[in-house]
Scaffold this motif. Structure first.
Motif, PDB file in Angstrom:
ATOM      1  N   GLU A  31      -0.712  42.622  42.157  1.00  0.00           N
ATOM      2  CA  GLU A  31      -0.994  41.325  42.796  1.00  0.00           C
ATOM      3  C   GLU A  31       0.152  40.886  43.696  1.00  0.00           C
ATOM      4  O   GLU A  31      -0.073  40.380  44.795  1.00  0.00           O
ATOM      5  N   ALA A  34       0.041  42.843  46.998  1.00  0.00           N
ATOM      6  CA  ALA A  34      -1.027  42.340  47.866  1.00  0.00           C
ATOM      7  C   ALA A  34      -0.676  40.970  48.439  1.00  0.00           C
ATOM      8  O   ALA A  34      -0.846  40.731  49.642  1.00  0.00           O
ATOM      9  N   ASP A  35      -0.160  40.101  47.592  1.00  0.00           N
ATOM     10  CA  ASP A  35       0.196  38.747  48.042  1.00  0.00           C
ATOM     11  C   ASP A  35       1.357  38.741  49.026  1.00  0.00           C
ATOM     12  O   ASP A  35       1.487  37.823  49.836  1.00  0.00           O
ATOM     13  N   HIS A  39      -0.563  46.310  52.450  1.00  0.00           N
ATOM     14  CA  HIS A  39      -1.983  46.646  52.532  1.00  0.00           C
ATOM     15  C   HIS A  39      -2.143  48.153  52.693  1.00  0.00           C
ATOM     16  O   HIS A  39      -1.292  48.817  53.295  1.00  0.00           O
TER      17      HIS A  39
END
Length: 120
Positions: A31, A34-35, A39
């Protein structure tokens, strides 16, 4: 979105442990990546321990700084540090960036925009 590729060297006797760690990356680490703007992130490992990473990001430096500000990244980097050859910094700071020399989509887009040219 920019593309980035990098390399590191995993110690030969740590390859299986490294693979096991990456087969089940901590959910909070996933997480955070991604945050933070990581990507399409992939790692590829050769049998001799050569590790190639690929990631897309608007700005890899900003994505790295965002990750550096997370507690989970500090824990993950500590856990991974022992697996690499000759690193005196955390793994996410010690990789060697590789220069992209070809991208199919970029060249196709240029050809389609400006017309085909033959180099024969």
């Amino acid at each position: 979105m920019n593309r980035y590729c990098f390399q590191l060297q995993v110690k030969p006797d740590h390859i299986e442990a490294y693979k096991a760690a990456h087969a089940a990356v901590w959910p909070d680490m996933l997480e955070a990546l991604a945050d933070s703007g990581w990507h399409n992130y992939s790692l590829f490992l050769r049998p001799d321990g050569l590790l190639i990473g690929y990631v897309e990001s608007d700005d890899l430096g900003a994505a790295q700084r965002a990750m550096a500000a997370t507690e989970v990244n500090a824990r993950w980097q500590r856990a991974m540090a022992e697996h690499f050859v000759d690193l005196d910094v955390p793994p996410d700071e010690g990789f060697i960036s590789l220069t992209e020399v070809f991208n199919l989509e970029d060249q196709l887009a240029a050809v389609r925009q400006h017309g085909a040219q033959t180099n024969i």
